[in-house]
Design an enzyme around this catalytic site. Structure first.
Site, short mmCIF file in Angstrom:
data_model
loop_
_atom_site.label_atom_id
_atom_site.label_comp_id
_atom_site.label_asym_id
_atom_site.label_seq_id
_atom_site.Cartn_x
_atom_site.Cartn_y
_atom_site.Cartn_z
N SER A 34 15.96 23.38 -26.12
CA SER A 34 15.92 21.71 -26.32
C SER A 34 17.22 21.13 -26.31
O SER A 34 18.33 21.59 -27.00
CB SER A 34 15.17 21.83 -27.73
N HIS A 65 10.11 19.52 -20.96
CA HIS A 65 10.63 20.79 -20.41
C HIS A 65 10.43 20.21 -18.62
O HIS A 65 8.88 19.67 -17.97
CB HIS A 65 10.88 21.42 -20.06
N HIS A 87 7.70 30.21 -23.30
CA HIS A 87 7.36 30.73 -24.03
C HIS A 87 6.26 31.76 -24.24
O HIS A 87 5.50 31.73 -23.91
CB HIS A 87 7.48 29.77 -25.20
N TYR A 89 5.09 32.23 -26.98
CA TYR A 89 4.09 31.32 -27.80
C TYR A 89 2.82 30.79 -26.66
O TYR A 89 1.47 30.37 -27.49
CB TYR A 89 4.50 30.49 -29.07
N GLU A 90 3.47 30.05 -26.05
CA GLU A 90 2.36 29.53 -24.30
C GLU A 90 1.01 30.33 -24.65
O GLU A 90 0.45 29.64 -23.63
CB GLU A 90 3.67 28.65 -23.04
N ALA A 117 17.08 26.08 -29.89
CA ALA A 117 16.62 25.50 -30.85
C ALA A 117 16.42 26.76 -31.73
O ALA A 117 15.55 27.41 -31.30
CB ALA A 117 15.85 24.30 -31.04
N MET A 215 11.58 31.39 -31.35
CA MET A 215 10.92 31.79 -30.77
C MET A 215 10.43 32.00 -28.98
O MET A 215 9.92 32.19 -28.39
CB MET A 215 9.55 30.36 -30.45
N SER A 216 12.39 32.38 -28.64
CA SER A 216 12.68 32.54 -27.23
C SER A 216 13.49 33.46 -27.40
O SER A 216 13.57 34.22 -27.90
CB SER A 216 13.40 31.10 -26.59
N ASN A 239 17.31 22.50 -37.30
CA ASN A 239 17.15 22.93 -39.28
C ASN A 239 16.67 23.92 -40.01
O ASN A 239 17.52 24.81 -39.53
CB ASN A 239 14.86 22.82 -39.17
N HIS A 251 7.98 19.70 -35.45
CA HIS A 251 9.04 19.72 -34.46
C HIS A 251 9.59 18.48 -34.61
O HIS A 251 10.69 18.37 -33.59
CB HIS A 251 7.95 19.87 -33.53
N1 HPA Z 1 11.85 28.56 -36.37
C1 HPA Z 1 11.49 29.28 -35.53
N2 HPA Z 1 11.68 28.53 -34.44
C2 HPA Z 1 12.37 27.39 -34.46
C3 HPA Z 1 12.53 26.47 -35.89
C4 HPA Z 1 12.38 27.62 -37.20
O1 HPA Z 1 12.37 26.91 -38.22
N3 HPA Z 1 13.80 25.46 -35.21
C5 HPA Z 1 13.47 25.40 -33.96
N4 HPA Z 1 13.06 27.15 -33.63
#
Ligand code: HPA
Length: 276
Positions: A34, A65, A87, A89-90, A117, A215-216, A239, A251
């Site tokens: 990202s 993307h 991903h 999760y997709e 990210a 998550m990647s 974050n 997000h």
């Molecule tokens: N957790 C999981 N995946 C993320 C986060 C998070 O806080 N921030 C960006 N991707």
């Protein structure tokens, strides 16, 4: 599960298709996370191939993307850039998530730069920091290499004791101050998502050695190592992870920080082309 023969045939088709389009083969692969999409604008003599056109490639579903491979040169290095990743999760299988890494491997790619990210867990980190990944924890509950080993592509039990190449890490750390980046390293915990973690999960992750969470990355890095590639990983802390600060995660915040740091991130990765 596809058989080894079928899988190799799919890879062959993807490779042949790509080789018809690109004038020279890449030595390095880069996965843009990202906010890093603008790196693709630096690529010279570029040939862009949409994922939908590559035989057997999954299709990217996440907004923001582009979903394409960009071939060409940056600072004289021949690259293949993945703009948009898949991903877990997709809903993709681990084999689908990592198919592009296999395609890179059969194209002759020897090194991979992975970016993402991530949520910061280490209290020394703050949103906007770029952190070099020194190791990972696979907390995704799956491994992309499960199933019959693809012996042509790598060993049954690959060593991951230096999953993120230490020579490359030292070079990247030494370069960070030139880009006004504090040289920091951390352990990345890979989660399946798509929900963000609970504060308890973050405390648990911290206690087992995680500095950031995302998550990647973990599936791609496992497969790249299996295929004998050197790997460098960089997280953009978008974050602080759940429960670290007294605020909710969104997000929106993740995308905002990724945008804000994007330019610096792009410049740094460009700089890496000269030292790796
Ligand atoms: N957790 C999981 N995946 C993320 C986060 C998070 O806080 N921030 C960006 N991707």
């Amino acid at each position: 599960m596809t058989s080894e023969i079928e899988y190799n045939a799919k890879l062959d088709e993807a490779r042949s298709y790509i080789m018809e389009q690109v004038p020279s083969l890449p030595e390095l692969g880069i996965i843009l996370g990202s906010g890093l999409g603008a790196f693709a604008d630096l690529v010279e003599n570029k040939v862009t191939i949409g994922y939908q056109d590559i035989p057997h490639f999954p299709i990217s579903t996440v907004e923001g993307h582009a979903g394409q491979l960009v071939f060409g040169k940056v600072k004289g290095r021949s690259l293949v850039v993945m703009q948009g990743r898949f991903h877990y999760y997709e809903g993709y299988t681990m084999q689908e998530v990592t198919f592009p890494i296999r395609v890179m491997q059969v194209l002759g790619v020897k090194g991979l730069i992975v970016t993402n990210a991530a949520g910061g867990i280490n209290p020394d980190f703050q949103a906007g920091d770029l952190i070099l990944i020194k190791d990972h924890l696979n907390l995704m509950g799956e491994n992309p290499l499960r199933g019959p080993n693809l012996a042509k592509l790598g060993p049954r039990f690959p060593d991951l004791s230096e999953a993120y190449n230490s020579e490359w890490r030292q070079k990247a750390l030494a370069l960070m101050p030139d880009y006004e980046i504090r040289p920091q390293e951390g352990v990345y915990a890979g989660m399946s998502g798509p929900s963000y973690e609970t504060p308890a999960e973050i405390r648990y992750s911290r206690s087992i050695g995680a500095d950031m969470v995302g998550m990647s990355t973990v599936p791609e890095v496992i497969v790249a190592n299996h295929g004998g590639m050197k790997v460098l990983g960089i997280s953009c802390v978008t974050n602080m992870a759940a429960g670290i600060l007294p605020q909710k995660l969104s997000h929106g915040e993740v995308m905002e920080t990724a945008e804000r740091v994007g330019k610096k991130f792009v410049n740094f990765v460009e700089g890496l082309m000269k030292v790796l």
